[in-house]
Design a protein around this motif. Structure first.
Motif, PDB file in Angstrom:
ATOM      1  N   THR A 173       0.667  -1.080  -0.060  1.00  0.00           N
ATOM      2  CA  THR A 173      -0.106   0.091   0.270  1.00  0.00           C
ATOM      3  C   THR A 173       0.933   1.241   0.067  1.00  0.00           C
ATOM      4  O   THR A 173       0.218   2.401   0.035  1.00  0.00           O
ATOM      5  CB  THR A 173      -0.933  -0.020   1.349  1.00  0.00           C
ATOM      6  OG1 THR A 173      -0.145  -0.195   2.318  1.00  0.00           O
ATOM      7  CG2 THR A 173      -1.715  -1.313   1.191  1.00  0.00           C
ATOM      8  N   ARG A 174       2.290   1.132   0.119  1.00  0.00           N
ATOM      9  CA  ARG A 174       3.103   2.335  -0.013  1.00  0.00           C
ATOM     10  C   ARG A 174       3.969   2.112  -1.108  1.00  0.00           C
ATOM     11  O   ARG A 174       4.508   1.433  -1.783  1.00  0.00           O
ATOM     12  CB  ARG A 174       4.014   2.212   1.270  1.00  0.00           C
ATOM     13  CG  ARG A 174       3.379   2.165   2.580  1.00  0.00           C
ATOM     14  CD  ARG A 174       4.210   1.863   3.531  1.00  0.00           C
ATOM     15  NE  ARG A 174       5.271   2.932   3.698  1.00  0.00           N
ATOM     16  CZ  ARG A 174       6.056   3.015   4.624  1.00  0.00           C
ATOM     17  NH1 ARG A 174       6.478   2.031   5.292  1.00  0.00           N
ATOM     18  NH2 ARG A 174       7.149   4.115   4.640  1.00  0.00           N
ATOM     19  N   GLN A 177       8.814   7.301  -2.740  1.00  0.00           N
ATOM     20  CA  GLN A 177       8.776   8.705  -2.810  1.00  0.00           C
ATOM     21  C   GLN A 177       9.726   9.462  -3.860  1.00  0.00           C
ATOM     22  O   GLN A 177       9.684  10.662  -4.190  1.00  0.00           O
ATOM     23  CB  GLN A 177       9.097   9.304  -1.511  1.00  0.00           C
ATOM     24  CG  GLN A 177       7.994   8.567  -0.339  1.00  0.00           C
ATOM     25  CD  GLN A 177       6.774   9.006  -0.530  1.00  0.00           C
ATOM     26  OE1 GLN A 177       6.517  10.198  -0.660  1.00  0.00           O
ATOM     27  NE2 GLN A 177       5.653   7.953  -0.744  1.00  0.00           N
TER      28      GLN A 177
END
Length: 327
Positions: A173-174, A177
């Motif tokens: 779910t991540r 970045q």
């Protein structure tokens, strides 16, 4: 002579697997008393029979797409050849190309390139060249972003990337970045030729972001590659970051700062002889330099000599010595 990566440019994996299944069906009904043999580049002959071949998943845990592999009695868990387009190909030939345009870092797109990436990762690195101190790379997935580095008609290494926004394998779910170089490898026989730096430069040029990540933990040679890059491009001190997990703000370490902090000391050892004080110095290239100080008088002192080099992890020590008189 063309090689698999050249021949498979427009071939689907479905067709490749269909031909392999046909071969297996024929092998089941072949004469066991007159088996085929494959001669490897090192002149080893491997018997081809139903016990020495089997399908292996091309993308790790997913068994949707498989290739037929040949195993030798001495390497029962490692493929020595793959069956591609009605022919057995030793793994060393799979890493070759006859296309002169295939040079430098080339993005992995075709089935043939995916197979080359598999051989580099699972056979060359994991089975042949990975040291006991290193961690194995995960299998590259079908959609993974990767490039193979080609030089003089051979695949000499690869690197893979997790683009920003892509999901983590560990945390579904991540998402990442920032773009992260997830793996990088250069074949042992090709090291020391600047290929690691070439792939790092290609990685930097492939993305427009202000921050780029390198997967933690880096190896000592990779720290050296990063140091060379930052010396060559001193304006990029805020560009490269060593990252953990998905590279959030608290999961990054600036590479330029970390390299500077790793500027550990190399100590010099001091000893006495009857005629002189001998200073033995270990240089960056592990060459011993001996200096003699003649006509020394009696002394009592504590000496601390510090020589700075990158990546040399020696403990700084204080050498205390006492001598009434040196003759």
């Amino acid at each position: 002579m063309k090689f698999p990566v050249d021949l498979l440019a427009d071939v689907s994996h479905t067709e490749l697997e269909r031909l392999a299944h046909n071969y297996m069906n024929n092998l089941l009904y072949s004469n066991p008393d007159a088996p085929e043999h494959l001669t490897l580049p090192d002149s080893t002959q491997v018997t081809i029979n139903i016990c020495s071949v089997g399908f292996i998943p091309l993308y790790g845990s997913s068994d949707k797409q498989k290739v037929l592999a040949l195993f030798s009695p001495t390497e029962p868990l490692t493929a020595v050849a793959l069956y591609l387009l009605d022919q057995w190909w030793p793994v060393d030939d799979i890493l070759k190309t006859a296309d002169p345009a295939r040079d430098g870092a080339v993005e992995v797109e075709t089935v043939g390139e995916r197979i080359v990436l598999y051989i580099l990762n699972r056979v060359v690195y994991r089975a042949r060249e990975m040291s006991s101190e290193e961690l194995p790379f995960l299998c590259h997935g079908e959609k993974d972003h990767a490039k193979i580095l080609w030089s003089n008609g051979e695949a000499v290494g690869f690197y893979s990337v997790k683009p920003s926004g892509s999901f983590s394998n560990s945390f579904a779910t991540r998402s990442y970045q920032l773009p992260v170089m997830d793996s990088i490898f250069v074949r042992r026989c090709q090291r020391g030729k600047g290929f690691g730096l070439q792939m790092l430069e290609d990685f930097v040029l492939s993305f427009k972001e202000d921050c780029l990540g390198l997967r933690y933990p880096l190896t000592k040679p990779m720290y050296k590659v990063c140091e060379k890059y930052l010396r060559q491009f001193p304006g990029d001190t805020d560009l490269l970051w060593e990252v953990e997990s998905v590279g959030g703000p608290n999961q990054r370490t600036n590479m330029a700062s970390k390299i500077q902090a790793m500027d550990h000391s190399v100590s010099r050892s001091l000893s006495f002889t009857e005629e002189s004080l001998v200073i033995t110095e270990m240089t960056e290239k592990d060459v011993v330099i001996t200096t003699q100080i003649q006509d020394a008088e009696s002394m009592e002192c504590t000496v601390e000599i510090v020589v700075h080099y990158y990546y040399y992890f020696f403990k700084v020590e204080k050498y205390e010595f006492e001598k009434q008189r040196i003759v």
